[in-house]
Design an enzyme around this catalytic site. Sequence first.
Site, mmCIF file in Angstrom:
data_model
loop_
_atom_site.group_PDB
_atom_site.id
_atom_site.type_symbol
_atom_site.label_atom_id
_atom_site.label_comp_id
_atom_site.label_asym_id
_atom_site.label_seq_id
_atom_site.Cartn_x
_atom_site.Cartn_y
_atom_site.Cartn_z
ATOM 1 N N VAL A 201 0.818 -1.227 0.000
ATOM 2 C CA VAL A 201 0.000 0.000 0.000
ATOM 3 C C VAL A 201 0.848 1.272 0.000
ATOM 4 C CG1 VAL A 201 -2.048 -1.013 1.068
ATOM 5 C CG2 VAL A 201 -0.305 0.058 2.524
ATOM 6 N N LYS A 202 2.156 1.140 0.185
ATOM 7 C CA LYS A 202 3.018 2.334 0.245
ATOM 8 C C LYS A 202 3.382 2.814 -1.174
ATOM 9 C CE LYS A 202 2.689 1.820 4.664
ATOM 10 N NZ LYS A 202 3.545 1.151 5.621
ATOM 11 N N HIS A 203 4.176 3.883 -1.253
ATOM 12 C CA HIS A 203 4.440 4.508 -2.566
ATOM 13 C C HIS A 203 5.216 3.613 -3.514
ATOM 14 C CE1 HIS A 203 3.548 7.938 -0.060
ATOM 15 N NE2 HIS A 203 3.343 8.637 -1.148
#
Length: 403
Positions: A201-203
């Site tokens: 879910v992170k960049h």
Amino acid sequence: MKLTSATIEALALHGGSPVRATLLPYGRQAITDADIQAVVEVLRSDWLTTGPKVSEFEEAFAERVGSKHAVSFSSGTAALHAAAFGAGLQSGDEAITTPMTFCATANSVIYQGAKPVFADICPDTLNIDPEQIADNINSRTRAILAVDYAGHPADLQAILQLAEQHGLIVIEDASHALGAEYRGHRVGSISDLTVFSFHPVKHLTTGEGGMVTTERGELAERLRRFRNHGIGSDARQRQAAGHWHYEMVLLGFNYRLSDISCALGLSQLHCLKANLARRREIARQYSAVLDATPGVIPPVVRTEVNPAWHLYPVRLDLEKLTADRAEIFHALRAENIGVNVHYIPVHRHPFYRDRFGYKGGEYPVAEKAYEQLISLPMFHGMSDQDVEDVIRALLKVLGHFVE
Ligand SMILES: *Cc1c(COP(=O)(O)O)cnc(C)c1O
């Protein structure tokens, strides 16, 4: 917006038709063909782990965030543990951190046998409040562990100033903030140790993975040993040197990130710029509507900051609403909008209550914010239609519950 009852569509929660047919998640990775190709190449190569892709990824990452050194780890949590180790935290020490975070932030202090001490947050950004930090500093304090909540950098100038006055190490949990800027400086180049996560879910994702950046070479070396059982050299260095001897010099872990993961990370770095631009555009579209919508308070951005928008957390203005957060959350989920809540304040978890005796009410700003928070979907792969669906669903639901 005040809708008359005749124009109110029935909520999906009450049996009406949902705004979307399928659930839009709050976060999601984007994997390109180039990413897949990069991973396949590693699978055909000699090194699946501890090979050339590790340092290639670390060097490219360091350059991207403007830091001297970057050390990869098998998760953001492992990277946090390493940072707590690197800061020298041990039994008898305290580290001051925020309750408004994922529990792994505070857990990393406990892994080292030290005690996390919470300081309440600022009511605008929901980042740790420097005045509250100052109130909690004592002779046992060794580190400040700040979090860049939602991708909005913490009040780093004030935090670094406090650290300097009191001889403390600053660890910045920038799991949300890859690509963010603070007073013109890139996150990753500001604190003593900055931690990133590469959860999907992170960049940027490597499946599981994390990174610590630092300006200090001797600290980077200690972190490299820590992730490899506390051994001074790695298998590839020994193969190159043609000898078998190695020394274990401290108690480390196997927290290595594989070449398979690093190849994915390296490839994902190429999309980071476009990814950040898309997240900022989505935030702009959300804020343009929500600034003028009663019942909801959009996230605040301070002027000295360019946030990275890992999350877009809104707060409900509960005094203007006839429903609580839970009802609005469920109404949005019924519309197929995958909202989430970030975060249950860490000191409210049973482990923290039992271990440290928290009863609730200790951190009123964080606890009040928690009652109001809902994270709207935010990820770079969202289409314009997705963004429109979120806004439409939110206006529909709020329209129902605004007094
Ligand atoms: C994601 C996250 C972590 C943990 O990272 P993992 O890679 O999942 O171990 C830690 N802190 C914060 C604030 C996070 O959002």
